[in-house]
Every structure is written in structure tokens, then in C-alpha cells.
Design a protein around this motif. Structure first.
Motif, PDB file in Angstrom:
ATOM      1  N   MET A 149       0.850  -1.185   0.000  1.00 57.07           N
ATOM      2  CA  MET A 149       0.000   0.000   0.000  1.00 57.07           C
ATOM      3  C   MET A 149       0.885   1.235   0.000  1.00 57.07           C
ATOM      4  O   MET A 149       1.673   1.439   0.922  1.00 57.07           O
ATOM      5  CB  MET A 149      -0.918  -0.016   1.226  1.00 57.07           C
ATOM      6  CG  MET A 149      -1.924   1.108   1.261  1.00 57.07           C
ATOM      7  SD  MET A 149      -3.275   0.838   2.429  1.00 57.07           S
ATOM      8  CE  MET A 149      -2.355   0.637   3.940  1.00 57.07           C
ATOM      9  N   TYR A 150       0.759   2.063  -1.062  1.00 61.77           N
ATOM     10  CA  TYR A 150       1.651   3.215  -1.196  1.00 61.77           C
ATOM     11  C   TYR A 150       0.965   4.335  -1.969  1.00 61.77           C
ATOM     12  O   TYR A 150      -0.101   4.162  -2.577  1.00 61.77           O
ATOM     13  CB  TYR A 150       2.942   2.814  -1.903  1.00 61.77           C
ATOM     14  CG  TYR A 150       2.739   2.420  -3.355  1.00 61.77           C
ATOM     15  CD1 TYR A 150       2.764   3.380  -4.371  1.00 61.77           C
ATOM     16  CD2 TYR A 150       2.507   1.103  -3.710  1.00 61.77           C
ATOM     17  CE1 TYR A 150       2.563   3.030  -5.698  1.00 61.77           C
ATOM     18  CE2 TYR A 150       2.304   0.741  -5.038  1.00 61.77           C
ATOM     19  CZ  TYR A 150       2.332   1.703  -6.026  1.00 61.77           C
ATOM     20  OH  TYR A 150       2.116   1.363  -7.328  1.00 61.77           O
ATOM     21  N   LYS A 151       1.600   5.484  -1.954  1.00 60.85           N
ATOM     22  CA  LYS A 151       1.134   6.613  -2.753  1.00 60.85           C
ATOM     23  C   LYS A 151       2.328   7.479  -3.080  1.00 60.85           C
ATOM     24  O   LYS A 151       3.261   7.593  -2.281  1.00 60.85           O
ATOM     25  CB  LYS A 151       0.080   7.421  -2.001  1.00 60.85           C
ATOM     26  CG  LYS A 151      -0.565   8.514  -2.859  1.00 60.85           C
ATOM     27  CD  LYS A 151      -1.742   9.187  -2.173  1.00 60.85           C
ATOM     28  CE  LYS A 151      -2.360  10.247  -3.086  1.00 60.85           C
ATOM     29  NZ  LYS A 151      -3.536  10.907  -2.436  1.00 60.85           N
ATOM     30  N   THR A 152       2.312   8.069  -4.270  1.00 62.39           N
ATOM     31  CA  THR A 152       3.403   8.943  -4.679  1.00 62.39           C
ATOM     32  C   THR A 152       2.989  10.409  -4.499  1.00 62.39           C
ATOM     33  O   THR A 152       1.809  10.758  -4.626  1.00 62.39           O
ATOM     34  CB  THR A 152       3.799   8.709  -6.148  1.00 62.39           C
ATOM     35  OG1 THR A 152       2.657   8.931  -6.993  1.00 62.39           O
ATOM     36  CG2 THR A 152       4.301   7.277  -6.339  1.00 62.39           C
ATOM     37  N   TYR A 153       3.992  11.235  -4.220  1.00 59.92           N
ATOM     38  CA  TYR A 153       3.751  12.663  -4.009  1.00 59.92           C
ATOM     39  C   TYR A 153       4.805  13.467  -4.752  1.00 59.92           C
ATOM     40  O   TYR A 153       5.969  13.056  -4.835  1.00 59.92           O
ATOM     41  CB  TYR A 153       3.818  13.004  -2.514  1.00 59.92           C
ATOM     42  CG  TYR A 153       2.700  12.386  -1.714  1.00 59.92           C
ATOM     43  CD1 TYR A 153       1.495  13.058  -1.533  1.00 59.92           C
ATOM     44  CD2 TYR A 153       2.848  11.123  -1.153  1.00 59.92           C
ATOM     45  CE1 TYR A 153       0.457  12.481  -0.798  1.00 59.92           C
ATOM     46  CE2 TYR A 153       1.819  10.541  -0.421  1.00 59.92           C
ATOM     47  CZ  TYR A 153       0.623  11.234  -0.250  1.00 59.92           C
ATOM     48  OH  TYR A 153      -0.394  10.651   0.469  1.00 59.92           O
ATOM     49  N   THR A 154       4.379  14.604  -5.288  1.00 59.59           N
ATOM     50  CA  THR A 154       5.312  15.494  -5.977  1.00 59.59           C
ATOM     51  C   THR A 154       5.250  16.882  -5.340  1.00 59.59           C
ATOM     52  O   THR A 154       4.175  17.355  -4.951  1.00 59.59           O
ATOM     53  CB  THR A 154       4.982  15.621  -7.479  1.00 59.59           C
ATOM     54  OG1 THR A 154       3.623  16.075  -7.630  1.00 59.59           O
ATOM     55  CG2 THR A 154       5.150  14.273  -8.178  1.00 59.59           C
ATOM     56  N   GLU A 155       6.401  17.492  -5.235  1.00 59.45           N
ATOM     57  CA  GLU A 155       6.500  18.851  -4.710  1.00 59.45           C
ATOM     58  C   GLU A 155       7.788  19.469  -5.246  1.00 59.45           C
ATOM     59  O   GLU A 155       8.544  18.820  -5.964  1.00 59.45           O
ATOM     60  CB  GLU A 155       6.503  18.861  -3.176  1.00 59.45           C
ATOM     61  CG  GLU A 155       5.123  18.989  -2.538  1.00 59.45           C
ATOM     62  CD  GLU A 155       4.425  20.313  -2.865  1.00 59.45           C
ATOM     63  OE1 GLU A 155       5.130  21.296  -3.208  1.00 59.45           O
ATOM     64  OE2 GLU A 155       3.186  20.360  -2.802  1.00 59.45           O
ATOM     65  N   LYS A 156       8.039  20.685  -4.832  1.00 64.88           N
ATOM     66  CA  LYS A 156       9.216  21.398  -5.316  1.00 64.88           C
ATOM     67  C   LYS A 156      10.500  20.693  -4.919  1.00 64.88           C
ATOM     68  O   LYS A 156      11.449  20.605  -5.708  1.00 64.88           O
ATOM     69  CB  LYS A 156       9.207  22.830  -4.769  1.00 64.88           C
ATOM     70  CG  LYS A 156      10.331  23.706  -5.306  1.00 64.88           C
ATOM     71  CD  LYS A 156      10.209  25.126  -4.783  1.00 64.88           C
ATOM     72  CE  LYS A 156      11.338  25.996  -5.330  1.00 64.88           C
ATOM     73  NZ  LYS A 156      11.223  27.408  -4.830  1.00 64.88           N
ATOM     74  N   THR A 157      10.556  20.196  -3.671  1.00 67.34           N
ATOM     75  CA  THR A 157      11.734  19.483  -3.191  1.00 67.34           C
ATOM     76  C   THR A 157      11.322  18.131  -2.606  1.00 67.34           C
ATOM     77  O   THR A 157      10.141  17.896  -2.324  1.00 67.34           O
ATOM     78  CB  THR A 157      12.475  20.283  -2.099  1.00 67.34           C
ATOM     79  OG1 THR A 157      11.626  20.357  -0.926  1.00 67.34           O
ATOM     80  CG2 THR A 157      12.811  21.686  -2.572  1.00 67.34           C
ATOM     81  N   VAL A 158      12.308  17.270  -2.388  1.00 71.35           N
ATOM     82  CA  VAL A 158      12.037  15.960  -1.794  1.00 71.35           C
ATOM     83  C   VAL A 158      11.459  16.126  -0.392  1.00 71.35           C
ATOM     84  O   VAL A 158      10.486  15.466  -0.023  1.00 71.35           O
ATOM     85  CB  VAL A 158      13.331  15.114  -1.735  1.00 71.35           C
ATOM     86  CG1 VAL A 158      13.112  13.852  -0.899  1.00 71.35           C
ATOM     87  CG2 VAL A 158      13.771  14.721  -3.145  1.00 71.35           C
ATOM     88  N   ASN A 159      12.040  17.015   0.388  1.00 75.07           N
ATOM     89  CA  ASN A 159      11.548  17.241   1.755  1.00 75.07           C
ATOM     90  C   ASN A 159      10.101  17.714   1.763  1.00 75.07           C
ATOM     91  O   ASN A 159       9.299  17.277   2.600  1.00 75.07           O
ATOM     92  CB  ASN A 159      12.424  18.264   2.480  1.00 75.07           C
ATOM     93  CG  ASN A 159      13.793  17.713   2.822  1.00 75.07           C
ATOM     94  OD1 ASN A 159      13.991  16.507   2.873  1.00 75.07           O
ATOM     95  ND2 ASN A 159      14.743  18.595   3.062  1.00 75.07           N
ATOM     96  N   ASP A 160       9.769  18.593   0.833  1.00 76.26           N
ATOM     97  CA  ASP A 160       8.395  19.093   0.749  1.00 76.26           C
ATOM     98  C   ASP A 160       7.440  17.968   0.343  1.00 76.26           C
ATOM     99  O   ASP A 160       6.319  17.893   0.849  1.00 76.26           O
ATOM    100  CB  ASP A 160       8.296  20.236  -0.264  1.00 76.26           C
ATOM    101  CG  ASP A 160       8.974  21.511   0.232  1.00 76.26           C
ATOM    102  OD1 ASP A 160       9.215  21.607   1.448  1.00 76.26           O
ATOM    103  OD2 ASP A 160       9.275  22.386  -0.604  1.00 76.26           O
ATOM    104  N   ALA A 161       7.885  17.109  -0.558  1.00 75.56           N
ATOM    105  CA  ALA A 161       7.040  15.995  -1.018  1.00 75.56           C
ATOM    106  C   ALA A 161       6.800  15.003   0.114  1.00 75.56           C
ATOM    107  O   ALA A 161       5.684  14.510   0.304  1.00 75.56           O
ATOM    108  CB  ALA A 161       7.692  15.303  -2.210  1.00 75.56           C
ATOM    109  N   VAL A 162       7.849  14.718   0.883  1.00 79.56           N
ATOM    110  CA  VAL A 162       7.710  13.804   2.020  1.00 79.56           C
ATOM    111  C   VAL A 162       6.774  14.405   3.064  1.00 79.56           C
ATOM    112  O   VAL A 162       5.881  13.726   3.582  1.00 79.56           O
ATOM    113  CB  VAL A 162       9.087  13.502   2.652  1.00 79.56           C
ATOM    114  CG1 VAL A 162       8.914  12.736   3.961  1.00 79.56           C
ATOM    115  CG2 VAL A 162       9.950  12.699   1.686  1.00 79.56           C
TER     116      VAL A 162
END
Length: 276
Positions: A1-14
Motif C-alpha cells: 500500500m503506497y502513494k506517490t507525491y510530488t512537490e518542489k523538493t524531496v523534503n516538501d514531497a515527504v
């Protein structure tokens, strides 16, 4: 069970993923699919993308990622909590009672050693098999006092004593992140030390919880090592028993550019992960 996220930086996405899933970093496995790029003069710019996979056994009981995300909202709407107030209070009291007893034994361990030295030679040389059986009976009686019906299976291999519990209310024996189980292990170890003169290690388990917890800690260690590399700041974890810190030390022992050490005093000693 997972989901992907996108943001400006890796830290922001996490951070975005943790907030939506309502989890902490030790509940998930973090995979960086794309570290992103700021581009050049506006060209080639792309967001960072991460994949967050749920590894917490309790959270994996939800059938879908959507059910996991909506779990608090659903409970509030239906006004049917996943655990009754009485059950929550009972579990907390049980954990605190066992933890307090474990702390008391830890504090009095030196006195117990002195008392043990006053025993007869035959008593101090109690056979390990008998000491293991007595320890099994002792820790079993404590779990019964917690109101939990169960069976136990005990094995002795050289100086290792494994006591495995089987119970319908296994979650109450384990407690939040294994806190109750760890407290029971301290009780068992101290009791064993009081009746057996030589070295022996007692491990208390419920089903295969220890193996699952080991896997969770190893993944958490790698997650935090990646975080240290991204942020270039050291990470301090929550206090945990020595054998759990050791699992994380070992998991990161060969990670390039990473070092680990422990700080604080027991039982509040914690692991620190930093760059070399």
C-alpha cells in the motif's frame, strides 16, 4: 500500500505525504523516484517525486490507501472510534503498570545482585533450563494479571531463552510500538538474572512481532540516513531499548557518509544519525 507525491523538493514531497497519510516517518518506507531539478533559466525544471509505502503493521490493516487517509474523518463522522475509551484506558494502565514494575526492578537491580550473592552455592547454580521455566511461569503470571488469556512456548538454545506468547489480545501484550512487550522483557530478564548465576539473554515475543519490528527499524534507519544526506542536519530518534538501537546501528554500519551514536541515559537513551 503506497502513494506517490510530488512537490518542489524531496523534503516538501515527504512532508506533504506524511500530512495526508497522518503518519510519521517510522510508519513508512520512503523512496525518492525523482530528486527534481530547478532547471536553468526556467528550462528543464521538474518537481521532486517520492513514493511512500506503509510498513506499520497496524496501518496495513486498512484495505486501501484511501481508507487509511480517511480513517480519522470516518471515525469522527460515524462517532464509532476504533477503540473504546474504556479499552484505551485499560491498555494504558496495563502498559504503565508493567513499565513501572520494570523500572522498579531496574532501579533495584544492584540490591538484587547483592541478595543473590547471599544464596547458597546450589541455588546460584540453578540449571538454565529450570531457570528458563521459572522465568516463563513468572512472566506468564504477569500477563494473566493484565487480564489476557494466553499460551506460551519456551525454547532454550545455548544461552538464549525465547518465550513466545500466543493470545487473541496480542496487541495489548505488545502495546504502542512494542512498549509493553519491552517492559515485560525487562521484567523477565531481571527475574532470570536473579535466579541464574551465568549469562543468559531472555527474548519475549508475540507471534513474529520482533521480526516485523526489526524490518521496520531497518527501513526507518535508511529513511533517516537519506534525510540526513538531504538536509545535512543530524537526526535524533525517540528513546528506544538498547537492542533496538543496535538494530539501527547495524543497519547503517555500511552506509557511506553516515555515522550513528547514542546519547542520553537509560531508559531515555536515543540514537543519533549524522554525516561523517
Amino acid at each position: 500500500m503506497y502513494k506517490t507525491y510530488t512537490e518542489k523538493t524531496v523534503n516538501d514531497a515527504v512532508a506533504k505525504g506524511l500530512a495526508e497519510l497522518k503518519v510519521t516517518e517510522d510508519d513508512i518506507k520512503i523512496e525518492v523516484l525523482d530528486s527534481g531539478s530547478s532547471g536553468f533559466l526556467g528550462f528543464g525544471k521538474r518537481p521532486a517525486e517520492v513514493k511512500l509505502t506503509v510498513i506499520n503493521p497496524e496501518l496495513k490493516t486498512y484495505e486501501t490507501i484511501e481508507a487509511l487517509i480517511n480513517r480519522v474523518e470516518k471515525d469522527v463522522k460515524t462517532k464509532v472510534p476504533s477503540q473504546s475509551t474504556e479499552e484505551a484506558i485499560e491498555e494504558t494502565e496495563s502498559r504503565e503498570r508493567v513499565s513501572q514494575k520494570a523500572e522498579d526492578l531496574e532501579e533495584n537491580s544492584h540490591e538484587e545482585v547483592e541478595e543473590k550473592d547471599d544464596l547458597s552455592h546450589s541455588e546460584k547454580n540453578h540449571p538454565i533450563e529450570q531457570a528458563a521455566k521459572d522465568t516463563e511461569a513468572y512472566i506468564s503470571s504477569i500477563v494473566l494479571d493484565m487480564g489476557i488469556e494466553h499460551t506460551t512456548k519456551m525454547t532454550v538454545k545455548k544461552n538464549n531463552i525465547d518465550i513466545n506468547f500466543d493470545a487473541k489480545l496480542a496487541a495489548k501484550i505488545i502495546g504502542k510500538r512494542g512498549q509493553t512487550l519491552n517492559a515485560l522483557q525487562v521484567l523477565a530478564q531481571n527475574y532470570f538474572n536473579s535466579i541464574y548465576r551465568s549469562y543468559g539473554q531472555v527474548i519475549i515475543d508475540v507471534g513474529d512481532y520482533r521480526a516485523k519490528r526489526k524490518e521496520t527499524l531497518e527501513i526507518l534507519a535508511l529513511n533517516m540516513a537519506d534525510k540526513v544526506r538531504r538536509t545535512e542536519e543530524r537526526v535524533k530518534l525517540e528513546p528506544m531499548p538498547n537492542f533496538e538501537r543496535k538494530i539501527m546501528h547495524n543497519a547503517l554500519s555500511r552506509e557511506p557518509g553516515i555515522e550513528t551514536y547514542s546519547e542520553g541515559k537509560e531508559p531515555n537513551r536515543y540514537l543519533v544519525i549524522t554525516k561523517k
